[in-house]
Design an enzyme around this catalytic site. Structure first.
Site, PDB file in Angstrom:
ATOM      1  N   GLU A  19     -14.004  10.451  16.643  1.00  0.00           N
ATOM      2  CA  GLU A  19     -13.360  10.353  15.331  1.00  0.00           C
ATOM      3  C   GLU A  19     -13.295   8.865  14.983  1.00  0.00           C
ATOM      4  O   GLU A  19     -14.016   8.079  15.577  1.00  0.00           O
ATOM      5  CB  GLU A  19     -11.990  11.033  15.319  1.00  0.00           C
ATOM      6  CG  GLU A  19     -11.034  10.635  16.429  1.00  0.00           C
ATOM      7  CD  GLU A  19     -10.260   9.375  16.133  1.00  0.00           C
ATOM      8  OE1 GLU A  19      -9.294   9.438  15.347  1.00  0.00           O
ATOM      9  OE2 GLU A  19     -10.593   8.308  16.703  1.00  0.00           O
ATOM     10  N   ARG A  70     -11.691  26.335   7.623  1.00  0.00           N
ATOM     11  CA  ARG A  70     -11.040  25.067   7.922  1.00  0.00           C
ATOM     12  C   ARG A  70      -9.516  25.146   7.818  1.00  0.00           C
ATOM     13  O   ARG A  70      -8.805  24.604   8.647  1.00  0.00           O
ATOM     14  CB  ARG A  70     -11.570  23.968   6.998  1.00  0.00           C
ATOM     15  CG  ARG A  70     -12.940  23.488   7.391  1.00  0.00           C
ATOM     16  CD  ARG A  70     -13.489  22.448   6.437  1.00  0.00           C
ATOM     17  NE  ARG A  70     -14.796  21.992   6.890  1.00  0.00           N
ATOM     18  CZ  ARG A  70     -15.028  20.835   7.480  1.00  0.00           C
ATOM     19  NH1 ARG A  70     -14.039  19.989   7.672  1.00  0.00           N
ATOM     20  NH2 ARG A  70     -16.237  20.495   7.870  1.00  0.00           N
ATOM     21  N   GLY A 128      -6.282  15.238  12.350  1.00  0.00           N
ATOM     22  CA  GLY A 128      -7.539  15.139  11.632  1.00  0.00           C
ATOM     23  C   GLY A 128      -8.655  15.869  12.339  1.00  0.00           C
ATOM     24  O   GLY A 128      -8.442  16.571  13.328  1.00  0.00           O
ATOM     25  N   SER A 129      -9.845  15.709  11.825  1.00  0.00           N
ATOM     26  CA  SER A 129     -11.015  16.376  12.383  1.00  0.00           C
ATOM     27  C   SER A 129     -11.775  15.430  13.304  1.00  0.00           C
ATOM     28  O   SER A 129     -11.605  14.213  13.260  1.00  0.00           O
ATOM     29  CB  SER A 129     -11.923  16.877  11.264  1.00  0.00           C
ATOM     30  OG  SER A 129     -12.310  15.798  10.426  1.00  0.00           O
ATOM     31  N   ARG A 138      -2.752   3.810  -4.820  1.00  0.00           N
ATOM     32  CA  ARG A 138      -4.180   3.866  -4.500  1.00  0.00           C
ATOM     33  C   ARG A 138      -4.652   5.288  -4.207  1.00  0.00           C
ATOM     34  O   ARG A 138      -5.690   5.490  -3.551  1.00  0.00           O
ATOM     35  CB  ARG A 138      -4.531   2.935  -3.329  1.00  0.00           C
ATOM     36  CG  ARG A 138      -4.263   1.457  -3.616  1.00  0.00           C
ATOM     37  CD  ARG A 138      -4.476   0.598  -2.396  1.00  0.00           C
ATOM     38  NE  ARG A 138      -4.177  -0.810  -2.673  1.00  0.00           N
ATOM     39  CZ  ARG A 138      -5.112  -1.748  -2.814  1.00  0.00           C
ATOM     40  NH1 ARG A 138      -6.386  -1.443  -2.704  1.00  0.00           N
ATOM     41  NH2 ARG A 138      -4.758  -3.001  -3.059  1.00  0.00           N
ATOM     42  N   GLU A 191     -26.053   5.216  14.569  1.00  0.00           N
ATOM     43  CA  GLU A 191     -27.461   5.012  14.919  1.00  0.00           C
ATOM     44  C   GLU A 191     -27.597   4.564  16.369  1.00  0.00           C
ATOM     45  O   GLU A 191     -28.488   3.794  16.717  1.00  0.00           O
ATOM     46  CB  GLU A 191     -28.096   3.998  13.965  1.00  0.00           C
ATOM     47  CG  GLU A 191     -28.120   4.490  12.528  1.00  0.00           C
ATOM     48  CD  GLU A 191     -28.858   3.548  11.596  1.00  0.00           C
ATOM     49  OE1 GLU A 191     -29.410   2.531  12.080  1.00  0.00           O
ATOM     50  OE2 GLU A 191     -28.887   3.833  10.384  1.00  0.00           O
ATOM     51  N   ARG A 198      -1.548  11.223  14.456  1.00  0.00           N
ATOM     52  CA  ARG A 198      -2.743  11.449  13.658  1.00  0.00           C
ATOM     53  C   ARG A 198      -3.138  12.909  13.763  1.00  0.00           C
ATOM     54  O   ARG A 198      -3.208  13.479  14.859  1.00  0.00           O
ATOM     55  CB  ARG A 198      -3.888  10.555  14.150  1.00  0.00           C
ATOM     56  CG  ARG A 198      -5.247  11.020  13.629  1.00  0.00           C
ATOM     57  CD  ARG A 198      -6.293   9.975  13.626  1.00  0.00           C
ATOM     58  NE  ARG A 198      -7.640  10.544  13.587  1.00  0.00           N
ATOM     59  CZ  ARG A 198      -8.170  11.209  12.552  1.00  0.00           C
ATOM     60  NH1 ARG A 198      -7.451  11.425  11.456  1.00  0.00           N
ATOM     61  NH2 ARG A 198      -9.395  11.684  12.626  1.00  0.00           N
ATOM     62  N   ARG A 217      -5.384  16.471   2.169  1.00  0.00           N
ATOM     63  CA  ARG A 217      -4.944  17.267   3.316  1.00  0.00           C
ATOM     64  C   ARG A 217      -3.457  17.017   3.575  1.00  0.00           C
ATOM     65  O   ARG A 217      -2.738  17.923   4.015  1.00  0.00           O
ATOM     66  CB  ARG A 217      -5.766  16.911   4.553  1.00  0.00           C
ATOM     67  CG  ARG A 217      -5.568  17.902   5.709  1.00  0.00           C
ATOM     68  CD  ARG A 217      -6.554  17.625   6.821  1.00  0.00           C
ATOM     69  NE  ARG A 217      -7.907  17.910   6.397  1.00  0.00           N
ATOM     70  CZ  ARG A 217      -8.997  17.459   7.021  1.00  0.00           C
ATOM     71  NH1 ARG A 217      -8.873  16.685   8.096  1.00  0.00           N
ATOM     72  NH2 ARG A 217     -10.196  17.755   6.583  1.00  0.00           N
ATOM     73  N   SER A 275     -14.358  19.974  14.088  1.00  0.00           N
ATOM     74  CA  SER A 275     -14.936  20.545  12.867  1.00  0.00           C
ATOM     75  C   SER A 275     -16.451  20.660  12.936  1.00  0.00           C
ATOM     76  O   SER A 275     -17.065  21.377  12.137  1.00  0.00           O
ATOM     77  CB  SER A 275     -14.542  19.697  11.650  1.00  0.00           C
ATOM     78  OG  SER A 275     -15.010  18.366  11.799  1.00  0.00           O
ATOM     79  N   ASP A 276     -17.055  19.934  13.871  1.00  0.00           N
ATOM     80  CA  ASP A 276     -18.503  20.010  14.063  1.00  0.00           C
ATOM     81  C   ASP A 276     -18.821  19.564  15.479  1.00  0.00           C
ATOM     82  O   ASP A 276     -17.944  19.048  16.178  1.00  0.00           O
ATOM     83  CB  ASP A 276     -19.244  19.142  13.039  1.00  0.00           C
ATOM     84  CG  ASP A 276     -18.805  17.685  13.113  1.00  0.00           C
ATOM     85  OD1 ASP A 276     -19.499  16.908  13.793  1.00  0.00           O
ATOM     86  OD2 ASP A 276     -17.778  17.328  12.507  1.00  0.00           O
ATOM     87  N   HIS A 327       0.792  -1.226   0.000  1.00  0.00           N
ATOM     88  CA  HIS A 327       0.000   0.000   0.000  1.00  0.00           C
ATOM     89  C   HIS A 327       0.826   1.278   0.000  1.00  0.00           C
ATOM     90  O   HIS A 327       0.265   2.367  -0.148  1.00  0.00           O
ATOM     91  CB  HIS A 327      -0.933   0.013   1.213  1.00  0.00           C
ATOM     92  CG  HIS A 327      -1.849  -1.168   1.262  1.00  0.00           C
ATOM     93  ND1 HIS A 327      -1.518  -2.333   1.932  1.00  0.00           N
ATOM     94  CD2 HIS A 327      -3.056  -1.378   0.686  1.00  0.00           C
ATOM     95  CE1 HIS A 327      -2.511  -3.211   1.786  1.00  0.00           C
ATOM     96  NE2 HIS A 327      -3.449  -2.665   1.037  1.00  0.00           N
ATOM     97  N   GLU A 334     -10.117   6.827  13.988  1.00  0.00           N
ATOM     98  CA  GLU A 334      -8.831   6.173  13.757  1.00  0.00           C
ATOM     99  C   GLU A 334      -7.930   5.973  14.974  1.00  0.00           C
ATOM    100  O   GLU A 334      -7.113   5.053  15.004  1.00  0.00           O
ATOM    101  CB  GLU A 334      -8.025   6.964  12.706  1.00  0.00           C
ATOM    102  CG  GLU A 334      -8.537   6.870  11.286  1.00  0.00           C
ATOM    103  CD  GLU A 334      -9.641   7.862  10.981  1.00  0.00           C
ATOM    104  OE1 GLU A 334     -10.429   7.602  10.043  1.00  0.00           O
ATOM    105  OE2 GLU A 334      -9.745   8.895  11.679  1.00  0.00           O
ATOM    106  N   GLY A 371      -6.229  11.776   7.602  1.00  0.00           N
ATOM    107  CA  GLY A 371      -7.008  10.785   6.888  1.00  0.00           C
ATOM    108  C   GLY A 371      -7.099  11.079   5.404  1.00  0.00           C
ATOM    109  O   GLY A 371      -6.982  10.182   4.566  1.00  0.00           O
TER     110      GLY A 371
END
Length: 234
Positions: free
Chosen positions: A179, A217, A89-90, A43, A162, A87, A24, A203-204, A4, A181, A20
């Site tokens: 998050e 952002r 990220g958001s 990939r 859910e 890591r 970015r 981010s939210d 990979h 990861e 991620g």
């Protein structure tokens, strides 16, 4: 070179930042690194190596979710001997004191399941950050005009959740954000004796429904990257 990661031996630094989103990774490399070189396009998961303040750094996309993170972290550690994995990220905020644009430094990462869960069987392993990185990141964050929170997060294995009952219990027990990861990254780092940390931009917000506007952002994510870089080389 691995299945990979198309980089050759020596093209990946001892310290790797792992957003991620591969784009970015490209943005962060172009903004923060001197003379960044693309070392992976396999990939479409872009990776770049360059210099930051005299230190060699790789920024490698990890994809979304713990299975993807597990693939890249495993190969970076086992095939490229990476020592420090951060890591960047958001995440979604879960506590009232956590605001959109704030940064969370994940001390622990709770989860329902990870790709590593099967090896533990009935044992509930508690993945945590490297203390040295966590402490250095907290120190670096003091010099920035951004809200910073240190504590536990939740690494989910689903994006479209859910389970409102589970969210309620996480909020009740002080989980700062969610998050997808960090728990697997922390588990792999512990297994192989490496340093790991997650530095996350809110981010939210799951409670208020507020979300970071697209135009804000880049500035907010820049704080996260700079905290991570300063922590890595403190």
């Amino acid at each position: 070179m691995t299945i990979h990661i198309g980089a050759e031996k020596g093209q990946i630094a001892d310290t790797v930042l792992m957003p991620g989103d591969p784009y970015r990774a490209k943005w962060a490399a172009e903004r923060f690194l001197t003379d960044p070189t693309c070392i992976n396009e396999t990939r479409g998961m872009l990776g770049f190596t360059g210099m930051w303040n005299g230190n060699r750094v790789t920024i490698q996309g990890s994809g979304m979710g713990m299975p993807s993170m597990s693939i890249y972290a495993n190969e970076l550690i086992r095939d490229f001997d990476v020592q420090t994995l951060i890591r960047v990220g958001s995440c979604g905020g879960m506590q009232p004191q956590v605001k959109v644009r704030d940064v969370i430094l994940a001390m622990t990462a709770s989860t329902v399941s990870t790709p590593s869960s099967t090896i533990f069987r009935e044992f509930n392993y508690a993945p945590c950050a490297d203390y040295g990185l966590l402490s250095a990141a907290a120190q670096a964050a003091q010099d920035r005009s951004v809200g910073v929170h240190v504590g536990g997060i939740y690494s989910s294995d689903t994006f479209y959740n859910e389970r409102p009952d589970l969210n309620e219990q996480m909020t009740r027990h002080g989980i700062l954000g969610v998050e997808m990861e960090a728990a697997e990254l922390y588990t792999l780092a512990a297994r192989y004796g490496r340093r790991a940390l997650a530095v996350l931009t809110v981010s939210d917000h799951l409670q208020t429904g507020e979300a970071l506007p697209a135009e804000d952002r880049e500035r907010s994510f820049a704080d996260m990257i700079e905290i991570a870089l300063n922590a890595a080389f403190a």
